[in-house]
Write an enzyme that holds these catalytic residues in place. Structure first.
Site, PDB file in Angstrom:
ATOM      1  N   ASP A  35      -1.292  -1.241  -0.170  1.00  0.00           N
ATOM      2  CA  ASP A  35       0.052  -1.683   0.212  1.00  0.00           C
ATOM      3  C   ASP A  35       0.289  -3.141  -0.161  1.00  0.00           C
ATOM      4  O   ASP A  35      -0.632  -3.953  -0.133  1.00  0.00           O
ATOM      5  CB  ASP A  35       0.214  -1.493   1.734  1.00  0.00           C
ATOM      6  CG  ASP A  35       1.675  -1.512   2.149  1.00  0.00           C
ATOM      7  OD1 ASP A  35       2.551  -1.398   1.259  1.00  0.00           O
ATOM      8  OD2 ASP A  35       1.945  -1.633   3.354  1.00  0.00           O
ATOM      9  N   HIS A  52       3.733  -2.755  -9.199  1.00  0.00           N
ATOM     10  CA  HIS A  52       2.976  -1.490  -9.173  1.00  0.00           C
ATOM     11  C   HIS A  52       1.967  -1.432 -10.337  1.00  0.00           C
ATOM     12  O   HIS A  52       0.876  -0.891 -10.182  1.00  0.00           O
ATOM     13  CB  HIS A  52       3.934  -0.291  -9.233  1.00  0.00           C
ATOM     14  CG  HIS A  52       4.791  -0.167  -8.001  1.00  0.00           C
ATOM     15  ND1 HIS A  52       4.273  -0.226  -6.724  1.00  0.00           N
ATOM     16  CD2 HIS A  52       6.130   0.009  -7.846  1.00  0.00           C
ATOM     17  CE1 HIS A  52       5.259  -0.100  -5.840  1.00  0.00           C
ATOM     18  NE2 HIS A  52       6.394   0.035  -6.490  1.00  0.00           N
ATOM     19  N   LEU A 149     -18.495  10.470  -9.130  1.00  0.00           N
ATOM     20  CA  LEU A 149     -17.492   9.813  -8.271  1.00  0.00           C
ATOM     21  C   LEU A 149     -16.314  10.767  -8.118  1.00  0.00           C
ATOM     22  O   LEU A 149     -15.673  11.138  -9.113  1.00  0.00           O
ATOM     23  CB  LEU A 149     -17.003   8.501  -8.901  1.00  0.00           C
ATOM     24  CG  LEU A 149     -15.848   7.824  -8.154  1.00  0.00           C
ATOM     25  CD1 LEU A 149     -16.300   7.296  -6.794  1.00  0.00           C
ATOM     26  CD2 LEU A 149     -15.264   6.663  -8.963  1.00  0.00           C
TER      27      LEU A 149
END
Ligand code: FPP
Ligand code: MG
Length: 283
Positions: A35, A52, A149
């Site tokens: 955030d 972003h 992963l």
């Protein structure tokens, strides 16, 4: 140049600190609410889509740190169902960013497979533009057999929507006589969800809410809130979160075994999910 896992972003001193931290317990599943991208953009007087883009760059750096820390599962909240309510230009920019990054993911698939990254997009794919659904499905299918992963990206996701979808899978199976009401327990619901439980959840930018993220899964998760805006998150912030985890981690939960009926239901559900992805890419 690798897009998804940034290379050469760790100094010798940072590697040394990673080694020290690895002497203690490291979370086996780490989740992030990334955030603060727009506040970061505002601070730099650039438009929010540039924030972003910086947020994605930070994700690729964070994935490298997690790989070096030996964390086998990372989940990030990249686009909430609530985010569709943002301005059309911001939603379009986020979709374009996803198109660009997941196309690169497919272009760099050999490198991704070498790292052993298994991608899982958790969320309501059907709400996304159809071309993006195809790209995401291809990316998931291409990494199906990797196991170093597990990267879960919550996209078009909310925790309550995930729980509703799990409930409807279970109801369907009861109606088909694959399950009886007695087979439904907490563990079955847990395993029917898209995402497993994280051991540590980090939220950046000073907000201290869960914002409908992994609501069922966080019942025993250590929470860590950082004031830093996501694009400004550093390896020191991550190591601080892991030290916080090492001080507060609960004992490991006991593993329970599923009944044969539950195992059959879960296997069928998994096959159905892969078949749906195959169907999306065949159009
Ligand atoms: C929250 O910051 C961030 C988002 C809603 C988007 C997160 C997306 C990325 C980090 C890029 C990931 C991209 C891919 C392709 C996986 P905010 O917009 O709520 O910022 P604010 O809290 O300052 O308003
Ligand atoms: Mg925000």
């Amino acid at each position: 140049m690798a897009t998804w896992i940034k290379q050469n972003c760790i100094s010798f001193f940072q590697l040394f600190c990673i080694k020290v931290i690895k002497n203690g317990r490291v979370p086996q599943h780490l989740a992030f609410i990334m955030d603060g991208n727009r506040r970061y953009a505002k601070k730099l007087s650039v438009n929010c889509s540039a924030g972003h883009v910086k947020g994605f760059d930070k994700l690729s750096e964070t994935l490298k740190w997690c790989l070096d820390l030996g964390i086998p599962e990372v989940t990030v909240y990249a686009f909430s169902i609530e985010n569709y309510k943002r301005s059309t230009s911001e939603v379009d920019a986020l979709m374009d960013l996803a198109r660009d990054k997941f196309k690169r993911f497919l272009d760099e698939i050999d490198q991704i497979n070498e790292w052993g990254v298994k991608l899982h997009i958790a969320g309501r794919l059907s709400l996304l533009p159809s071309d993006l659904q195809v790209i995401l499905s291809k990316a998931m299918l291409a990494t199906k057999n990797n196991n170093k992963l597990r990267l879960n990206i919550a996209y078009s996701y909310t925790g309550r929507d995930e729980i509703s979808r799990a409930a409807s899978h279970i109801v369907d199976s009861v109606q088909n006589n694959d399950l009886s009401p007695d087979d439904i327990d907490e563990d079955l619901i847990t395993q029917t969800l898209d995402l497993g439980a994280p051991e540590l959840l980090v939220r950046t930018s000073g907000e201290v809410r869960l914002s409908d993220f992994m609501l069922w899964q966080v019942s025993n998760t250590v929470l860590y809130f950082s004031d830093v805006l996501w694009p400004e998150f550093t390896i020191w912030n991550l190591l601080g979160a892991i030290i916080h985890f090492q001080r507060h981690a609960p004992p490991l939960p006991e593993e329970k075994e599923n009944s044969p009926v539950q195992q059959k239901f879960l296997k069928k559900l998994e096959n159905k999910k892969w078949q749906e992805l195959e169907k999306i890419i065949s159009f």
